[in-house]
Design a protein around this motif. Structure first.
Motif, short mmCIF file in Angstrom:
data_model
loop_
_atom_site.label_atom_id
_atom_site.label_comp_id
_atom_site.label_asym_id
_atom_site.label_seq_id
_atom_site.Cartn_x
_atom_site.Cartn_y
_atom_site.Cartn_z
N UNK A 281 0.82 -1.22 0.00
CA UNK A 281 0.00 0.00 0.00
C UNK A 281 0.85 1.27 0.00
N UNK A 282 1.90 1.30 0.81
CA UNK A 282 2.73 2.50 0.89
C UNK A 282 3.37 2.82 -0.45
N UNK A 283 3.70 1.80 -1.23
CA UNK A 283 4.29 2.03 -2.56
C UNK A 283 3.28 2.68 -3.48
N UNK A 284 2.03 2.28 -3.37
CA UNK A 284 0.97 2.86 -4.21
C UNK A 284 0.73 4.31 -3.82
N UNK A 285 0.62 4.57 -2.52
CA UNK A 285 0.34 5.94 -2.07
C UNK A 285 1.47 6.90 -2.48
N UNK A 286 2.72 6.46 -2.33
CA UNK A 286 3.84 7.36 -2.61
C UNK A 286 4.19 7.41 -4.09
N UNK A 287 3.95 6.31 -4.80
CA UNK A 287 4.31 6.18 -6.23
C UNK A 287 5.81 6.15 -6.46
N UNK A 288 6.62 6.11 -5.43
CA UNK A 288 8.07 6.13 -5.66
C UNK A 288 8.86 5.29 -4.67
N UNK A 289 8.26 4.22 -4.16
CA UNK A 289 8.99 3.28 -3.32
C UNK A 289 8.73 1.87 -3.82
N UNK A 290 9.48 0.90 -3.26
CA UNK A 290 9.31 -0.48 -3.70
C UNK A 290 9.53 -0.60 -5.20
N UNK A 291 8.65 -1.32 -5.90
CA UNK A 291 8.84 -1.50 -7.35
C UNK A 291 8.64 -0.22 -8.15
N UNK A 292 8.09 0.82 -7.52
CA UNK A 292 7.84 2.07 -8.23
C UNK A 292 8.96 3.09 -8.04
N UNK A 293 9.98 2.75 -7.28
CA UNK A 293 11.12 3.65 -7.12
C UNK A 293 11.90 3.70 -8.42
N UNK A 294 12.28 4.90 -8.82
CA UNK A 294 13.08 5.06 -10.04
C UNK A 294 14.53 5.29 -9.64
N UNK A 295 15.39 4.48 -10.23
CA UNK A 295 16.80 4.50 -9.86
C UNK A 295 17.64 4.99 -11.03
N UNK A 310 1.13 2.69 -11.27
CA UNK A 310 0.83 3.38 -10.02
C UNK A 310 -0.50 4.11 -10.10
N UNK A 311 -0.78 4.75 -11.24
CA UNK A 311 -2.04 5.48 -11.40
C UNK A 311 -3.22 4.52 -11.35
N UNK A 312 -3.11 3.39 -12.06
CA UNK A 312 -4.22 2.45 -12.10
C UNK A 312 -4.47 1.81 -10.74
N UNK A 313 -3.44 1.66 -9.93
CA UNK A 313 -3.64 1.12 -8.58
C UNK A 313 -4.23 2.17 -7.65
N UNK A 314 -3.79 3.43 -7.76
CA UNK A 314 -4.41 4.47 -6.95
C UNK A 314 -5.89 4.61 -7.28
N UNK A 315 -6.21 4.51 -8.56
CA UNK A 315 -7.60 4.67 -9.01
C UNK A 315 -8.38 3.36 -8.93
N UNK A 316 -7.71 2.29 -8.55
CA UNK A 316 -8.28 0.93 -8.51
C UNK A 316 -9.04 0.58 -9.78
N UNK A 317 -8.35 0.76 -10.91
CA UNK A 317 -8.90 0.35 -12.20
C UNK A 317 -8.07 -0.76 -12.84
N UNK A 318 -6.95 -1.13 -12.24
CA UNK A 318 -6.05 -2.09 -12.88
C UNK A 318 -6.68 -3.48 -12.96
N UNK A 319 -7.51 -3.84 -12.01
CA UNK A 319 -8.16 -5.15 -12.04
C UNK A 319 -9.13 -5.28 -13.20
N UNK A 320 -9.85 -4.22 -13.50
CA UNK A 320 -10.90 -4.28 -14.52
C UNK A 320 -10.41 -3.93 -15.92
N UNK A 321 -9.33 -3.17 -16.02
CA UNK A 321 -8.86 -2.72 -17.33
C UNK A 321 -7.46 -3.26 -17.59
N UNK A 322 -7.36 -4.25 -18.48
CA UNK A 322 -6.08 -4.89 -18.79
C UNK A 322 -5.32 -4.16 -19.88
N UNK A 323 -5.81 -3.01 -20.30
CA UNK A 323 -5.17 -2.24 -21.38
C UNK A 323 -4.97 -0.81 -20.89
#
Length: 389
Positions: A281-295, A310-323
Motif C-alpha cells: 500500500x505505501x508504494x501505491x500511495x507514494x508512487x516512488x517506493x518499492x517496485x515504483x522507485x526510479x533509480x 501506479x495510477x491504475x492502482x491508486x484509481x483501482x482500475x487495474x483489475x478491470x482494465x487490462x489495457x
C-alpha cells in the motif's frame, strides 16, 4: 501533458520520464514572466513567497519588493536573512526570472519562517513536523518551473489540501489557460468526507489549536496507518495477470506498447524485460517506493510503465482494465471499497476534475486530470488565493 515529476522534483516526486502530449514552439521562452496575485482570502494580510533554483543551480528567492535574492551558504542552519514575504494586498504582481523546481507559497495573517541550510538549501515550512514554527499557521502552495522551453505550473494536492488556489495563464499568442482548483472553503467539507469514510482516513486531518482543520494530508504521509489496506485488491490484480496479459501503452513516441504477466515467482514481467515485484500500500500511495522507485540507470520504458501501473492502482482500475491507460473512464475511478479515498474526495470537489491528488495523476488516455498550465510563450500567470473558511 508533461509530468510534474519531470519538471518540479517536488517533495513527493522524483524525476521521471516526461508524459508528452503537447508540443511547444521552437522559439525560446522570454527571460521573465509576470506573476500576478488575486487575493480572495478575506484575511487581514496575505503573503506570497516565491522560491526555486536558477537554471544553473543557485538558490533564488524573491524579496518582499519582488527582486531576486540569492542566499549565501551559511555555516549552520540560519533564518532567511532577507524579508521575502511579498504583501500581495499592496504588491499584486512581480516579475519572475527563469527558475526550476519552484513554489509560490501563500500564508494568511502571519508570515512564515524560512531557513537556509549549508549548501545553500532552503528549509521550507513543514506540514508534518508538529514542532515546526509554521505548523499551526495557514499556508498553501502551487508549483512551477520556468526554463528555456516552457513555463509549467500546477495546482498540487499531492502533499495536502489547505486554502484553495486557482491558476490562469495568459500568453503572447498561444491562448489562455485556466485551472479553477478547489472552490473557496473546500477544506472543511473534505475533512468531513474523510471523517465519514472512517478508519485510517480520519488520521489525515490536521487540526489547529482551536480544533478546526488546518489541512488534509495525502495518505502517503500516514502510510503507517494504512498497512495492508490495499493488500486484497493488489492480490486480486496479481492473480488476474498470472493468467491474462496486461498491456501498458507508454504513450511515448518510440517506446510503444508492452505486455506482461505475473510469473510463478510472483513477479510481473513485461516483454521488454522490465520486471516488478508486488507493491504494498505505501508504494501505491507514494508512487516512488518499492517496485515504483526510479533509480539511476533505469530505462525510459521502465520510467513510463511505472506511472501507469501506479495510477491504475491508486484509481483501482487495474483489475478491470487490462489495457492501461487506454479506455480509462474517470467515472470508474476510485470505485473499489478500498481505494485512494483522499484522491476520490479531492476530485469530487474539483469543478473541472483537474488537480494532482497523487504524483501520477497526469496519466490519462486523453482528458487532463492534472491541473497544470503550460506554454512556451507565457505572459502572465495569475494565482487566485481563495478563502480557507
Amino acid at each position: 501533458m508533461i509530468s510534474r515529476r519531470a519538471f518540479l522534483g517536488a517533495s513527493a516526486a522524483a524525476a521521471t520520464f516526461p508524459l508528452w502530449g503537447k508540443g511547444f514552439a521552437s522559439a525560446a521562452t522570454p527571460d521573465t514572466f509576470k506573476l500576478a496575485f488575486d487575493d480572495q482570502t478575506g484575511a487581514g494580510a496575505t503573503y506570497a513567497y516565491v522560491t526555486g533554483t536558477t537554471l544553473d543551480g543557485k538558490l533564488v528567492v524573491l524579496k518582499a519588493d519582488g527582486t531576486p535574492y540569492y542566499p549565501p551558504s551559511p555555516a549552520a542552519q540560519t533564518p532567511l536573512a532577507e524579508d521575502c514575504a511579498i504583501p500581495i494586498k499592496t504588491l499584486s504582481q512581480v516579475t519572475v526570472p527563469k527558475m526550476a523546481g519552484a513554489r509560490v507559497t501563500f500564508a494568511t495573517d502571519a508570515k512564515l519562517d524560512f531557513f537556509v541550510n549549508p549548501g545553500p538549501a532552503l528549509v521550507p515550512p513543514s506540514f508534518v513536523n508538529t514542532d515546526d514554527v509554521n505548523y499551526n499557521r495557514n499556508w498553501s502552495f502551487c508549483e512551477f518551473t520556468f526554463n528555456n522551453d516552457v513555463l509549467f505550473a500546477n495546482i498540487s494536492y499531492v502533499d495536502f489540501v489547505a486554502f484553495p488556489l486557482g491558476l490562469h495563464l495568459t500568453t503572447t499568442g498561444s491562448g489562455d489557460q485556466t485551472v479553477s482548483g478547489l472552490p473557496a472553503k473546500s477544506l472543511d467539507s473534505i475533512a468531513d468526507a474523510l471523517k465519514a469514510q472512517g478508519g485510517a482516513w480520519t488520521s489525515l486531518i490536521e487540526a489547529g489549536p482551536d480544533g478546526t482543520p488546518l489541512r488534509a494530508l495525502s495518505a502517503h504521509y500516514r502510510a503507517d496507518q494504512f498497512s495492508g489496506y490495499l493488500d486484497g485488491y493488489i492480490d486480486q490484480v496479481w492473480q488476474k495477470y498470472a493468467g491474462t496479459d496486461l498491456t501498458v501503452d507508454t504513450q511515448v513516441p518510440g517506446l510503444g506498447v508492452f505486455t506482461g504477466r505475473v510469473g510463478s515467482d510472483g513477479v510481473l514481467k513485461f516483454n521488454n524485460g522490465e520486471a516488478f515485484t508486488k507493491p504494498v500500500t505505501a508504494d501505491v500511495w507514494s508512487c516512488d517506493s518499492g517496485p515504483f522507485a526510479i533509480k539511476d540507470g533505469d530505462s525510459d520504458a521502465r520510467k513510463a510503465i511505472i506511472p501507469r501501473l501506479a495510477a491504475a492502482l491508486n484509481r483501482t482500475t487495474l483489475l478491470d482494465n487490462a489495457n492501461q491507460p487506454t479506455g480509462e473512464d474517470p467515472a470508474k475511478f476510485y470505485q473499489a471499497a478500498e481505494t485512494n479515498h483522499y484522491a476520490r474526495i479531492v476530485h469530487s470537489k474539483l469543478p473541472d476534475n483537474r488537480g494532482y491528488a497523487f504524483p501520477y495523476d497526469d496519466v490519462s488516455p486523453g482528458p487532463d486530470f492534472s491541473g497544470a498550465v503550460q506554454a512556451g510563450d507565457p505572459d502572465t500567470l495569475t494565482v487566485t488565493v481563495n478563502a480557507l473558511r
